[in-house]
Each structure stands twice: as C-alpha cells, then as structure tokens.
Design a protein around this motif. Structure first.
Motif, short mmCIF file in Angstrom:
data_model
loop_
_atom_site.label_atom_id
_atom_site.label_comp_id
_atom_site.label_asym_id
_atom_site.label_seq_id
_atom_site.Cartn_x
_atom_site.Cartn_y
_atom_site.Cartn_z
N LEU A 184 0.86 -1.17 0.00
CA LEU A 184 0.00 0.00 0.00
C LEU A 184 0.90 1.23 0.00
O LEU A 184 1.74 1.40 0.89
CB LEU A 184 -0.90 0.02 1.24
N TYR A 185 0.74 2.06 -1.02
CA TYR A 185 1.47 3.33 -1.10
C TYR A 185 0.49 4.46 -0.77
O TYR A 185 -0.65 4.47 -1.25
CB TYR A 185 2.02 3.56 -2.50
N ARG A 186 0.96 5.40 0.04
CA ARG A 186 0.17 6.59 0.33
C ARG A 186 1.08 7.81 0.27
O ARG A 186 2.30 7.69 0.41
CB ARG A 186 -0.48 6.51 1.71
N VAL A 187 0.48 8.98 0.06
CA VAL A 187 1.26 10.21 0.04
C VAL A 187 0.41 11.34 0.61
O VAL A 187 -0.83 11.27 0.58
CB VAL A 187 1.73 10.55 -1.40
N GLY A 188 1.08 12.35 1.12
CA GLY A 188 0.35 13.51 1.62
C GLY A 188 1.31 14.62 1.99
O GLY A 188 2.54 14.44 1.99
N PRO A 189 0.77 15.80 2.29
CA PRO A 189 1.62 16.91 2.73
C PRO A 189 2.24 16.57 4.09
O PRO A 189 1.54 16.15 5.00
CB PRO A 189 0.64 18.08 2.86
N ALA A 190 3.55 16.76 4.23
CA ALA A 190 4.22 16.43 5.48
C ALA A 190 5.18 17.52 5.94
O ALA A 190 5.32 17.77 7.13
CB ALA A 190 4.98 15.10 5.35
N GLY A 191 5.85 18.18 5.00
CA GLY A 191 6.79 19.23 5.35
C GLY A 191 6.10 20.57 5.42
O GLY A 191 6.08 21.34 4.46
N HIS A 192 5.51 20.89 6.58
CA HIS A 192 4.69 22.10 6.71
C HIS A 192 5.48 23.31 7.18
O HIS A 192 5.04 24.44 6.97
CB HIS A 192 3.54 21.84 7.69
N ASP A 193 6.59 23.09 7.87
CA ASP A 193 7.32 24.24 8.39
C ASP A 193 8.81 24.09 8.12
O ASP A 193 9.34 22.98 7.99
CB ASP A 193 7.07 24.42 9.88
N LEU A 194 9.47 25.22 8.00
CA LEU A 194 10.91 25.25 7.73
C LEU A 194 11.45 26.60 8.20
O LEU A 194 10.87 27.64 7.91
CB LEU A 194 11.17 25.08 6.23
N GLY A 195 12.53 26.56 8.95
CA GLY A 195 13.17 27.79 9.40
C GLY A 195 12.28 28.66 10.26
O GLY A 195 12.38 29.89 10.24
N GLY A 196 11.37 28.04 11.03
CA GLY A 196 10.49 28.80 11.90
C GLY A 196 9.25 29.34 11.23
O GLY A 196 8.41 29.96 11.88
N GLN A 197 9.10 29.13 9.93
CA GLN A 197 7.92 29.58 9.20
C GLN A 197 7.05 28.38 8.85
O GLN A 197 7.56 27.32 8.47
CB GLN A 197 8.31 30.31 7.92
N ARG A 198 5.77 28.56 8.99
CA ARG A 198 4.82 27.48 8.71
C ARG A 198 3.91 27.89 7.56
O ARG A 198 3.44 29.04 7.48
CB ARG A 198 3.99 27.17 9.95
N TYR A 199 3.66 26.94 6.67
CA TYR A 199 2.71 27.20 5.60
C TYR A 199 1.33 27.53 6.18
O TYR A 199 0.98 27.09 7.27
CB TYR A 199 2.60 25.98 4.68
N HIS A 200 0.53 28.24 5.39
CA HIS A 200 -0.80 28.67 5.80
C HIS A 200 -1.89 27.78 5.20
O HIS A 200 -3.08 28.13 5.33
CB HIS A 200 -1.05 30.12 5.39
N HIS A 201 -1.51 26.71 4.56
CA HIS A 201 -2.52 25.81 3.98
C HIS A 201 -1.99 24.38 4.00
O HIS A 201 -0.82 24.14 3.68
CB HIS A 201 -2.86 26.22 2.54
N TRP A 202 -2.85 23.45 4.39
CA TRP A 202 -2.47 22.04 4.48
C TRP A 202 -1.91 21.53 3.15
O TRP A 202 -0.95 20.75 3.12
CB TRP A 202 -3.69 21.21 4.90
N PHE A 203 -2.49 21.95 2.03
CA PHE A 203 -2.10 21.41 0.73
C PHE A 203 -0.71 21.87 0.28
O PHE A 203 -0.21 21.40 -0.74
CB PHE A 203 -3.12 21.82 -0.33
N ASP A 204 -0.09 22.79 1.01
CA ASP A 204 1.20 23.32 0.58
C ASP A 204 2.39 22.48 1.00
O ASP A 204 3.49 22.64 0.47
CB ASP A 204 1.39 24.74 1.15
N GLY A 205 2.22 21.60 1.97
CA GLY A 205 3.35 20.89 2.56
C GLY A 205 4.09 19.98 1.58
O GLY A 205 3.48 19.34 0.71
N ASP A 206 5.40 19.89 1.73
CA ASP A 206 6.20 18.98 0.91
C ASP A 206 5.71 17.54 1.09
O ASP A 206 5.43 17.10 2.20
CB ASP A 206 7.67 19.06 1.32
N GLY A 207 5.63 16.81 -0.03
CA GLY A 207 5.06 15.48 -0.01
C GLY A 207 5.99 14.43 0.60
O GLY A 207 7.20 14.47 0.41
N MET A 208 5.39 13.49 1.34
CA MET A 208 6.10 12.32 1.85
C MET A 208 5.33 11.08 1.43
O MET A 208 4.12 10.97 1.65
CB MET A 208 6.23 12.36 3.37
N VAL A 209 6.03 10.14 0.78
CA VAL A 209 5.42 8.88 0.36
C VAL A 209 5.57 7.86 1.48
O VAL A 209 6.64 7.71 2.07
CB VAL A 209 6.08 8.35 -0.93
#
Length: 498
Positions: free
Chosen positions: A72-97
């Motif tokens: 079973l392969y799944r993927v989704g947004p996982a990298g939501h923050d970097l350098g103390g800044q956080r994205y403002h939308h769930w769909f923006d996060g870097d993907g992790m399989v």
C-alpha cells in the motif's frame, strides 16, 4: 523580551540582513507559533517529520488475507514548516510517500520525502524560497513555473515498474517503488515538459490510463491517454471558458466526465502577493458545469449544468443507452460551497478547528440526449470515495468512503461501504479518538474483496492500518497493524499486489 520579538523589532527598524537570516534560523513566527501554542491533541497529524522515516515493523493483530499481500502506497503533505515559518494551507506541505509492505502477519513501513527541486533548494537555504498554492510568505519569490513549486504530495500511481508521485499543477515525479528514492520528473513528450498531470488518473479495466491537467490562468484543459505499459498514446490541450479548479474526474466506457465547480481563476483587482488559491473567485451563477468529452474524439464535447456546489472527489461514472442518447450516472462528494478550501484547510496549520459545510455523497445523472442534468444528495456525510478498481467506468453499486464528521476535531470517525443505488450503508466506527484516512477496496477473486485503510489513533499517538471483509465491515477488522509512530495525515493511495 523574548529573542523572537527582539529580532522582529530590529528587522522592522531596517537592521542588517543577517538579522533577517536569523529569523529563518528556527525561531517560530506567526502561524508556526500559533501551531506550537495549540493544545489540540489532533495536531500531531499535521506535525512535520524532521527527516525520512526508516523502515520499521508494525505490531500485527490477526492475519492480513492473501489478497492484500503486496504494498500500500500513500502520500500527503508532510513538510509544513521550515526555518520557523509554517505554511498557511495544508495542501502546501512537501510530499512524503508512505510504503506499507504487507504479508500475512507482517507489515513493514517506511516514509520518505519526495526530493523535488523545490524541496532541495529550500533545505539548502534553510527557509522557503517561493510562493505556494495557498501561502505567500514574506520575502519569497513568485513561481517561475508550476514545477518550481511542485510538492508531489497528493496521490500516487504505480506504473511501468515505478511509482509516480502526483500533484495538481505540474509534472508527475518518478519514485523508486521499492526504495522510495526520488528519480526526477516524468516527461511524457518533449513538448509536454512541465504540463500539469493531475493527481487522480483513472485506469480502465483494460489498463488504459486517462488523466488531465488544468491550466487555470490560460483557460486550458490538458488530456492524456496512456497505454497500460505507460507509453503516451495521445495528449492534447482544449480551451475551456471559465475553467475552474478541478481536482478529480471520471471515465465511462465512452466518455471522460468533468464536474466543474464555480470556483474560477480570476485575479482581476487582486493585490500583489495574492496566492494562487486566493486568486480564485466563487461564482455560483455558473452552476456546477458537467463537461463530457468523447474518449475517441476529444473534439466532441457536451456541457450540462447542475446546481452550484463544490467537490474535490468523484467515486465513479458509468453510462447506459437512453431514448435519445447516453445517460451517464456519476457519484461524487458535494459541498454547498468552497469555504473549506479557504478556511478549514488553512486553520489546521494553526492547530485550530474551523467547521465548513459538510460534504455529502451525491449521485448525478447526465442525460446527453436531452441535455438535462439532475442529482440526488444522499443524507450521508462522506469523503475519499473509492470503488472496486475492476469497475472503473462500468456500472457499480458500492462506494467505500470516510464518514461521520465530528465536532471535536477535523476529519472523520468512521469508514462506510454504501450502495449508491439504494442508499443503504454499513459502517465501522473507529471512535472519537481516531482520524480516518482514505480506505481502498482490494479485489479478491474468491469473494467480495477487502477494505484496507489507515487511521491516526490519538490515544496511542500511532498510525494503524486495518483490513476488513468488504461484506462484513461492521464486524470490525480481521487484521490490524499498529505502527511504532504517528504518520502525518495524508491524502490518497494505491495498492499494488505482490
């Protein structure tokens, strides 16, 4: 005065550039600070894993059936923050399989970030460099191309011995199906480099793969037909007036079906720095348009109209002959409006729960002979609809989906198996402390098949993989695998048999 506040004041007073670099050096700001301050127990599903997740064994109760031996392969947004800044939308996060290797009483898991060009450049810099789908952080640059902000975080497609990590607006990303190594962008043809290849391809029973891509700014809809072995057969770009945000589509034996909500790209009058999402406008006067395209001749198209509404996902479509033309049945998950895209999926990034109109399983009928479109909204909240993959484009009756919205936290508490013709449904309730992700139906030639899916258990603070007999869903899982960790909540997945 806290160090973070001091740095902000100095930066605001025009202090030297090295102070700005310190602001990117891990000090939480704005949304990240809000997220860290939240006491919501469910926010663990939106944490950022600091690194890849090495292979680990799950604790298995029961035995996974032979039909679900595979991956079973799944993927989704996982990298939501970097350098103390956080994205403002769930769909923006870097993907992790995520990869779940299943065999009887053994389940092994690993998770790896998709190493897109965007992610690698930002990791080197230590902070975000470009705007995202729903976020424009201070100091970032506009995107130079769709693939410059490609996060490969929405769905996956096993194809020709590889795994494609898919996103809405840009190229598919090739991933090694066994190691999850990132192999680079997939280019179907030189002139198609960088063209959007969307996240919900459909695979006909004969193995033909159909997909699309949306060029919202240009009002262009790209269409793709791939052979079962992955070779491109056809691709074309069609102009569509008021082309909206389209996430999913359906196929029948003879047609491609696009339900187009009235969320239309319109950046007129929008200030500089507006995100791509916020450049869209809700125009209910357009209705929910249904674009039907002939599979053999893409120039043969029909447009029908349903009442205005919003959707992300389609279950399936099939057609039957009518007195004056084909009648297409399509089930999808409908909301009254698109508020959830702008609010609910944003406030998650602060660790806040904001409710929006609940999506409901809906069955529409498109009569190509009369040009009339009608629908029935079932009294059943739903998301992530999936069917038996052998019935794609063919008449089906049952849909697997998440259900039971809760007040206390985002998402759903149960999985259901619903007959879309009768409305009868069976369900299994995981409970108030579980967040249900997408579940799939895995066929079994000897019976009705198996329902396979994941939940985030907030009590154990771990992700759990469960398997149910499709005809006895309410009886509970025949097998469960408890991972030694909580995974970021994901979006979509595919099962690949051994």
């Amino acid at each position: 005065m806290q160090r973070r506040e001091l740095l902000r004041l100095l930066a605001g007073a025009g202090a030297t550039p090295w102070l700005a670099s310190l602001l990117h050096a891990g000090e939480p700001t704005g949304w990240q600070a809000d997220f860290e301050a939240s006491d919501a127990p469910w926010k663990i599903g939106f944490d950022t894993p600091p690194a890849d997740l090495p292979e680990a064994a799950a604790t298995v109760r029961g035995r996974f059936p032979d039909a679900v031996a595979g991956t079973l392969y799944r993927v989704g947004p996982a990298g939501h923050d970097l350098g103390g800044q956080r994205y403002h939308h769930w769909f923006d996060g870097d993907g992790m399989v995520q990869r779940f290797a299943i065999e009887g009483t053994t389940v092994r898991h690993q998770g790896r970030y998709v190493q897109t060009a965007k992610r690698l450049a930002e990791l080197r810099a230590g902070h975000r460099l470009t705007e995202a789908f729903g976020t424009v952080l201070p100091g970032v640059e506009p995107a130079t191309s769709a693939d410059a902000i490609n996060v490969a975080n929405t769905s996956v497609l096993p194809l020709a011995g590889e795994l494609l990590a898919l996103w809405e607006g840009g190229s598919a990303t090739r991933v090694d199906a066994r190691t999850l190594d990132t192999l680079g962008l997939k280019t179907w043809r030189p002139d198609l480099a960088g063209m959007p290849f969307s996240a919900h391809p459909k695979v006909d029973p004969d193995g033909t793969v159909w997909n699309f891509g949306v060029g919202a700014r240009q009002g262009l809809l790209a269409l793709y037909e791939l052979a079962p072995e992955g070779a491109l057969r056809r691709a074309a770009v069609l102009p569509v007036t008021d082309l909206p945000m389209v996430h999913d589509f359906a196929v029948t034996e003879r047609h491609l079906v696009f339900l187009m909500p009235p969320l239309v790209y319109d950046d007129k009058g929008k200030p500089p720095g507006t995100s791509f999402l916020d450049a869209h406008a809700w125009k209910p006067e357009l209705g929910m348009r249904a674009l039907v395209v002939d599979k053999k001749d893409w120039n043969r198209r029909r447009m029908l109209t349903l009442p205005a509404g919003f959707l992300f996902h389609v279950g399936n479509a099939w057609e039957e002959p009518g007195p004056r033309g084909a009648r297409i049945h399509v089930d999808y998950v409908r909301s009254d409006n698109a508020d959830g895209v702008f609010t609910t999926n944003r406030e998650l990034m602060r660790g806040r729960r904001v409710r929006s109109p609940g999506p409901h399983l809906t069955v529409a009928m498109l009569d190509l002979g009369t040009g009339r479109a009608t629908q029935e909204v079932l009294p059943l909240d739903a998301e992530f609809p999936r069917i038996d993959p052998r019935r794609v484009g063919l008449r089906h009756r049952r849909v697997v989906h998440a259900t039971q919205v809760t007040k206390e936290r985002p998402g759903f508490a149960a999985v259901a198996y619903t007959n879309v013709e009768t409305g009868r449904s069976q369900r299994f309730v995981y409970g108030a402390q579980a967040m249900v992700e997408e579940h799939l139906l895995v066929p079994d030639g000897r019976g009705p098949g198996w329902i396979l899916g994941t939940v985030l258990d907030l009590v154990q603070r771990k992700t759990v993989l469960s398997c149910f007999a499709a005809d006895r869903l309410a009886a509970g899982p025949v097998a469960q695998a408890v991972l030694p960790r909580a995974l970021p909540l994901g979006l979509h997945g595919m099962f690949s048999p051994a």
